[in-house]
Write an enzyme that holds these catalytic residues in place. Structure first.
Site, mmCIF file in Angstrom:
data_model
loop_
_atom_site.group_PDB
_atom_site.id
_atom_site.type_symbol
_atom_site.label_atom_id
_atom_site.label_comp_id
_atom_site.label_asym_id
_atom_site.label_seq_id
_atom_site.Cartn_x
_atom_site.Cartn_y
_atom_site.Cartn_z
ATOM 1 C CB SER A 152 1.840 47.436 49.721
ATOM 2 O OG SER A 152 2.151 48.409 48.737
ATOM 3 C CE1 TYR B 197 -1.010 49.824 48.226
ATOM 4 C CE2 TYR B 197 -3.262 49.053 48.403
ATOM 5 C CZ TYR B 197 -1.936 48.820 48.117
ATOM 6 O OH TYR B 197 -1.532 47.559 47.736
#
Ligand code: NAP
Ligand code: GCO
Length: 267
Positions: A147, A160
């Site tokens: 990510s 996250y």
């Protein structure tokens, strides 16, 4: 030698986790078009069935399994079932993931742990389950879906970002530890992609304007658009193919140039 053949996935079995829809579905579909046999899992039979129907509609005869990637016993059983029913897994895409957008000091430890469990512990569990057969077979490809948050932080995504930062280093460590067995482990770091996971960031506001975060991403992306899941298909096929046999430990950012761009001046 026809280099294009190096991009073929003909004869390869690819497991893409959490691939009933979204990025996983797009990556699996691209791999199928390159010749791979597609295997995917999801948490519920309902989603597996929907996924199978979607693959069939796309002309892909996929194999679907119900499995929670956080459950090591279930993952080991699924991998054994896949090896018996489909074949040894040549390509693993650790795609399944969740996000919880909560300010860190308001986030419970249980919520933090759940995100780490799905986004970091599970890729470890699934990779650990498939590597022994890859070693026996003499080759393997592992692609971890990282990510922008493998590199950057932002408000409300502490768990996250911690998970995806860890996933970047797990990727590099698998590459380091198993490269000698002709296993390549790389990551794809998508930019901001229009999927259910980011739908809350693109909601039209009550006054009809675009979500402030939507406007922010448009300004931060040279392409001036959100990515589509299909934008990730080609990079994934490359990293799954013989064309990338000397690429190992790379995180390939497919972000439309966000990493390179200071951002457009507000009008
Ligand atoms: P998504 O639309 O939320 O889909 C996530 C998929 O993972 C769903 O099919 C979900 O299944 C599955 N899943 C979640 N937890 C699972 C578990 N414990 N076991 C098995 N399957 C599980 O997400 P996405 O946008 O396609 O993202 C896919 C991956 O790309 C994620 O790792 C995400 O972090 C990453 N990513 C996304 C973006 C983006 O902008 N969208 C950017 C960078 C990275 P259910 O439907 O049953 O919940
Ligand atoms: C967010 C988004 C991002 C994307 C992706 C960006 O809330 O910032 O969900 O985290 O999902 O990871 O690469």
């Amino acid at each position: 030698m026809n280099n294009l053949n190096d991009f073929s996935l003909q004869g390869k079995v690819a497991l893409v986790t959490g691939a009933s829809y979204g990025i996983g579905f797009a990556i699996a579909s691209a791999m199928a078009k390159a010749g791979a046999t597609i295997v995917f899992n999801d948490l519920k039979q309902e989603f597996v069935d929907k996924g199978l129907a979607a693959y069939k509609e796309a002309g892909i005869d996929a194999h679907g399994y119900v499995c929670n990637v956080c459950d090591e016993d279930a993952v080991n059983a699924m991998v054994a079932q896949i090896e018996a029913e489909v074949g040894v897994i040549d390509i693993l895409v650790n795609n399944a993931g969740i996000i919880k957008r909560i300010p860190m000091i308001e986030m419970s430890a249980a919520d933090f742990r759940q995100v780490i469990d799905v986004d970091l512990n599970a890729p470890f569990i699934v990779a650990k389950a498939v590597i022994p057969s890859m070693i026996k077979k003499g080759h393997g490809k592992i692609i971890n879906i990282c990510s922008m948050m493998s590199e950057f932080g932002r408000e409300t995504v502490s768990a996250y970002a911690a998970a995806k930062g860890g996933l970047k280093m797990l990727t590099r460590n698998i590459a380091s530890e198993y490269g000698e067995y002709n296993i390549q482990c790389n990551g794809i770091g998508p930019g901001y992609i229009a999927t259910p996971q980011t739908a809350p960031l693109r909601e039209i506001q009550p006054d009809g304007s675009r979500h402030p975060f939507d406007q922010f991403i448009i300004a931060k992306t040279p392409a001036g658009r959100w990515g589509e899941a299909e934008d990730l298909g080609g990079p994934a096929v490359f990293l799954a193919s013989d064309a990338s046999n000397f690429v190992n430990g790379l995180i390939l950012y497919v972000d439309g140039g966000i990493h390179a761009y200071i951002g457009k001046q507000p009008s």
